[in-house]
Motif scaffolding. Structure first.
Motif, PDB file in Angstrom:
ATOM      1  N   GLY A  50       0.810  -1.212   0.000  1.00  0.00           N
ATOM      2  CA  GLY A  50       0.000   0.000   0.000  1.00  0.00           C
ATOM      3  C   GLY A  50       0.840   1.257   0.000  1.00  0.00           C
ATOM      4  N   MET A  51       2.081   1.161   0.488  1.00  0.00           N
ATOM      5  CA  MET A  51       2.996   2.294   0.415  1.00  0.00           C
ATOM      6  C   MET A  51       3.501   2.433  -1.023  1.00  0.00           C
ATOM      7  SD  MET A  51       5.454   1.712   3.731  1.00  0.00           S
ATOM      8  CE  MET A  51       4.844   1.694   5.421  1.00  0.00           C
ATOM      9  N   GLY A  52       4.102   3.578  -1.341  1.00  0.00           N
ATOM     10  CA  GLY A  52       4.812   3.695  -2.600  1.00  0.00           C
ATOM     11  C   GLY A  52       5.943   2.687  -2.646  1.00  0.00           C
ATOM     12  N   LEU A  53       6.322   2.254  -3.842  1.00  0.00           N
ATOM     13  CA  LEU A  53       7.260   1.140  -3.979  1.00  0.00           C
ATOM     14  C   LEU A  53       8.561   1.359  -3.221  1.00  0.00           C
ATOM     15  CD1 LEU A  53       8.165  -1.553  -5.121  1.00  0.00           C
ATOM     16  CD2 LEU A  53       8.837  -0.371  -7.224  1.00  0.00           C
ATOM     17  N   VAL A 109      -9.828   4.701  -7.666  1.00  0.00           N
ATOM     18  CA  VAL A 109      -8.759   3.866  -7.106  1.00  0.00           C
ATOM     19  C   VAL A 109      -7.718   4.784  -6.481  1.00  0.00           C
ATOM     20  CG1 VAL A 109      -6.914   2.217  -7.587  1.00  0.00           C
ATOM     21  CG2 VAL A 109      -9.097   2.026  -8.798  1.00  0.00           C
ATOM     22  N   ALA A 110      -7.308   4.476  -5.257  1.00  0.00           N
ATOM     23  CA  ALA A 110      -6.226   5.197  -4.580  1.00  0.00           C
ATOM     24  C   ALA A 110      -5.217   4.147  -4.135  1.00  0.00           C
ATOM     25  CB  ALA A 110      -6.760   5.978  -3.380  1.00  0.00           C
ATOM     26  N   THR A 111      -4.090   4.080  -4.822  1.00  0.00           N
ATOM     27  CA  THR A 111      -3.196   2.933  -4.666  1.00  0.00           C
ATOM     28  C   THR A 111      -1.736   3.328  -4.542  1.00  0.00           C
ATOM     29  OG1 THR A 111      -2.444   0.884  -5.767  1.00  0.00           O
ATOM     30  CG2 THR A 111      -3.093   2.701  -7.195  1.00  0.00           C
ATOM     31  N   GLY A 112      -0.981   2.473  -3.884  1.00  0.00           N
ATOM     32  CA  GLY A 112       0.458   2.631  -3.812  1.00  0.00           C
ATOM     33  C   GLY A 112       1.173   2.154  -5.063  1.00  0.00           C
ATOM     34  N   LYS A 113       0.437   1.581  -6.017  1.00  0.00           N
ATOM     35  CA  LYS A 113       1.042   1.141  -7.270  1.00  0.00           C
ATOM     36  C   LYS A 113       1.512   2.340  -8.078  1.00  0.00           C
ATOM     37  CE  LYS A 113      -0.824  -2.355  -9.500  1.00  0.00           C
ATOM     38  NZ  LYS A 113       0.045  -3.467  -9.086  1.00  0.00           N
ATOM     39  N   SER A 114       2.323   2.081  -9.083  1.00  0.00           N
ATOM     40  CA  SER A 114       2.698   3.122 -10.034  1.00  0.00           C
ATOM     41  C   SER A 114       1.576   3.320 -11.036  1.00  0.00           C
ATOM     42  CB  SER A 114       3.976   2.718 -10.777  1.00  0.00           C
ATOM     43  OG  SER A 114       3.715   1.596 -11.625  1.00  0.00           O
ATOM     44  N   ARG A 115       1.595   4.451 -11.750  1.00  0.00           N
ATOM     45  CA  ARG A 115       0.595   4.678 -12.799  1.00  0.00           C
ATOM     46  C   ARG A 115       0.672   3.596 -13.866  1.00  0.00           C
ATOM     47  NH1 ARG A 115      -4.058   5.781 -13.445  1.00  0.00           N
ATOM     48  NH2 ARG A 115      -3.752   7.525 -11.996  1.00  0.00           N
ATOM     49  N   ARG A 116       1.881   3.252 -14.263  1.00  0.00           N
ATOM     50  CA  ARG A 116       2.029   2.204 -15.281  1.00  0.00           C
ATOM     51  C   ARG A 116       1.463   0.884 -14.767  1.00  0.00           C
ATOM     52  NH1 ARG A 116       7.787  -0.084 -17.787  1.00  0.00           N
ATOM     53  NH2 ARG A 116       6.861  -1.801 -18.988  1.00  0.00           N
ATOM     54  N   GLY A 117       1.779   0.553 -13.517  1.00  0.00           N
ATOM     55  CA  GLY A 117       1.305  -0.711 -12.962  1.00  0.00           C
ATOM     56  C   GLY A 117      -0.209  -0.759 -12.855  1.00  0.00           C
ATOM     57  N   LEU A 118      -0.820   0.343 -12.428  1.00  0.00           N
ATOM     58  CA  LEU A 118      -2.275   0.358 -12.314  1.00  0.00           C
ATOM     59  C   LEU A 118      -2.920   0.274 -13.691  1.00  0.00           C
ATOM     60  CD1 LEU A 118      -4.864   0.595 -10.664  1.00  0.00           C
ATOM     61  CD2 LEU A 118      -4.655   3.082 -10.852  1.00  0.00           C
ATOM     62  N   ASN A 119      -2.397   1.025 -14.654  1.00  0.00           N
ATOM     63  CA  ASN A 119      -2.978   0.986 -15.998  1.00  0.00           C
ATOM     64  C   ASN A 119      -2.911  -0.421 -16.588  1.00  0.00           C
ATOM     65  OD1 ASN A 119      -3.620   3.682 -15.889  1.00  0.00           O
ATOM     66  ND2 ASN A 119      -1.936   4.359 -17.203  1.00  0.00           N
ATOM     67  N   GLU A 120      -1.794  -1.104 -16.362  1.00  0.00           N
ATOM     68  CA  GLU A 120      -1.669  -2.474 -16.864  1.00  0.00           C
ATOM     69  C   GLU A 120      -2.672  -3.399 -16.188  1.00  0.00           C
ATOM     70  OE1 GLU A 120       2.396  -3.518 -16.268  1.00  0.00           O
ATOM     71  OE2 GLU A 120       3.103  -2.503 -18.085  1.00  0.00           O
ATOM     72  N   ASP A 138       3.165   7.289  -7.454  1.00  0.00           N
ATOM     73  CA  ASP A 138       4.258   7.962  -8.159  1.00  0.00           C
ATOM     74  C   ASP A 138       3.837   9.277  -8.792  1.00  0.00           C
ATOM     75  OD1 ASP A 138       2.661   6.689 -10.042  1.00  0.00           O
ATOM     76  OD2 ASP A 138       4.321   6.228 -11.384  1.00  0.00           O
ATOM     77  N   GLU A 139       2.544   9.619  -8.736  1.00  0.00           N
ATOM     78  CA  GLU A 139       2.102  10.876  -9.316  1.00  0.00           C
ATOM     79  C   GLU A 139       1.591  11.851  -8.263  1.00  0.00           C
ATOM     80  OE1 GLU A 139      -0.853   9.638 -12.099  1.00  0.00           O
ATOM     81  OE2 GLU A 139      -2.350   9.162 -10.573  1.00  0.00           O
ATOM     82  N   THR A 140       1.586  11.431  -7.002  1.00  0.00           N
ATOM     83  CA  THR A 140       1.180  12.297  -5.900  1.00  0.00           C
ATOM     84  C   THR A 140       1.934  11.809  -4.658  1.00  0.00           C
ATOM     85  OG1 THR A 140      -0.714  13.157  -4.679  1.00  0.00           O
ATOM     86  CG2 THR A 140      -0.864  10.871  -5.405  1.00  0.00           C
ATOM     87  N   GLN A 141       1.459  12.110  -3.465  1.00  0.00           N
ATOM     88  CA  GLN A 141       2.105  11.616  -2.249  1.00  0.00           C
ATOM     89  C   GLN A 141       1.636  10.194  -1.946  1.00  0.00           C
ATOM     90  OE1 GLN A 141       4.389  13.018  -0.268  1.00  0.00           O
ATOM     91  NE2 GLN A 141       4.491  14.992  -1.312  1.00  0.00           N
ATOM     92  N   GLY A 142       2.537   9.385  -1.392  1.00  0.00           N
ATOM     93  CA  GLY A 142       2.173   8.028  -1.000  1.00  0.00           C
ATOM     94  C   GLY A 142       1.400   8.006   0.308  1.00  0.00           C
ATOM     95  N   LYS A 143       0.744   6.882   0.558  1.00  0.00           N
ATOM     96  CA  LYS A 143      -0.002   6.693   1.800  1.00  0.00           C
ATOM     97  C   LYS A 143       0.969   6.642   2.993  1.00  0.00           C
ATOM     98  CE  LYS A 143      -3.201   3.841  -0.853  1.00  0.00           C
ATOM     99  NZ  LYS A 143      -3.785   2.508  -1.035  1.00  0.00           N
ATOM    100  N   PRO A 144       0.547   7.137   4.153  1.00  0.00           N
ATOM    101  CA  PRO A 144      -0.785   7.620   4.529  1.00  0.00           C
ATOM    102  C   PRO A 144      -0.994   9.123   4.332  1.00  0.00           C
ATOM    103  CG  PRO A 144       0.554   7.458   6.492  1.00  0.00           C
ATOM    104  CD  PRO A 144       1.430   6.981   5.349  1.00  0.00           C
TER     105      PRO A 144
END
Length: 219
Positions: A50-53, A109-120, A138-144
């Motif tokens: 859930g965190m950024g990678l 969707v609000a996710t710790g994935k990357s934009r590329r990963g979510l789109n795929e 990767d396009e905004t701040q990571g959780k929390p």
């Protein structure tokens, strides 16, 4: 039809809609070992989902020096891509989302994935068009940090009191608290439901069917 309580419902992805927790945990463990770190326990590896990678990998591998983080990230991606076709949505997730759309909820969707990963992932399960919006780490701040929820609220002109966050980790629920939104936890993902108590979610669902019933009756 009963009036909506929430206009906008944001879902975490991995462990909430997508059945990926075990594979992500194993990929984190293997990546850390690949770069010479001590293998994190399953609990420690699952905790960071859930965190950024890079934030997640750094937390899971405190003995790996910062200059190794790019390599650590690359090894995680290597292992994850090898299993990406093994990942599936939880049973009942698509029908639940369609029912919520029929009630005219906005879905995000609000996710710790990357934009590329979510789109795929969205493409792989043919969910394009079902979600009205999304934010990735990767396009905004990571959780929390609350920014991804705040951005979604601004995008759809929805106040905090009319937004609900659904997630499987304390990072998801803390993000909702930080954004002033209500939250629902799910116990079938990465974190133990006992960890949610201090964050006071409206409900903790123990299956997708439980989540679906609660949302249709209360959201």
């Amino acid at each position: 039809m009963r009036p909506r309580r929430f206009d906008l419902i944001a879902f975490d992805w991995d462990g909430t809609l997508f059945d990926s927790t075990r594979i992500i945990t194993r990929c984190i463990q293997r990546a850390v070992v690949d770069v010479g770190g001590a293998q994190p326990t399953e609990k420690a590896a699952a905790y960071v989902i859930g965190m950024g990678l890079m934030q997640a990998l750094a937390h899971a591998a405190p003995d790996v020096p910062k200059e190794m983080y790019p390599q650590l990230g690359a090894r995680y991606q290597h292992h994850y891509l090898a299993h990406k076709d093994d990942l599936v949505l939880f049973d009942g997730a698509i029908s639940m989302l369609n029912e919520l759309k029929q009630r005219h909820h906005l879905l995000a969707v609000a996710t710790g994935k990357s934009r590329r990963g979510l789109n795929e992932a969205l493409h792989s399960v043919q969910l394009h068009g079902l979600f009205d919006g999304s934010r990735t780490a990767d396009e905004t701040q990571g959780k929390p940090h609350p920014l991804m929820l705040q951005e979604l609220m601004r995008e759809f002109d929805v106040p905090a009191g009319r937004m609900l966050m659904v997630g499987d980790t304390t990072h998801d629920l803390q993000m909702a608290v930080n954004a002033g939104c209500a939250a629902v936890g799910v116990s079938y993902g990465a974190h133990e439901p006992s960890e949610f108590e201090a964050l006071a979610p409206l409900h903790v669902a123990h299956s997708v069917a439980d989540l679906r019933n609660w949302l249709l009756e209360n959201a």
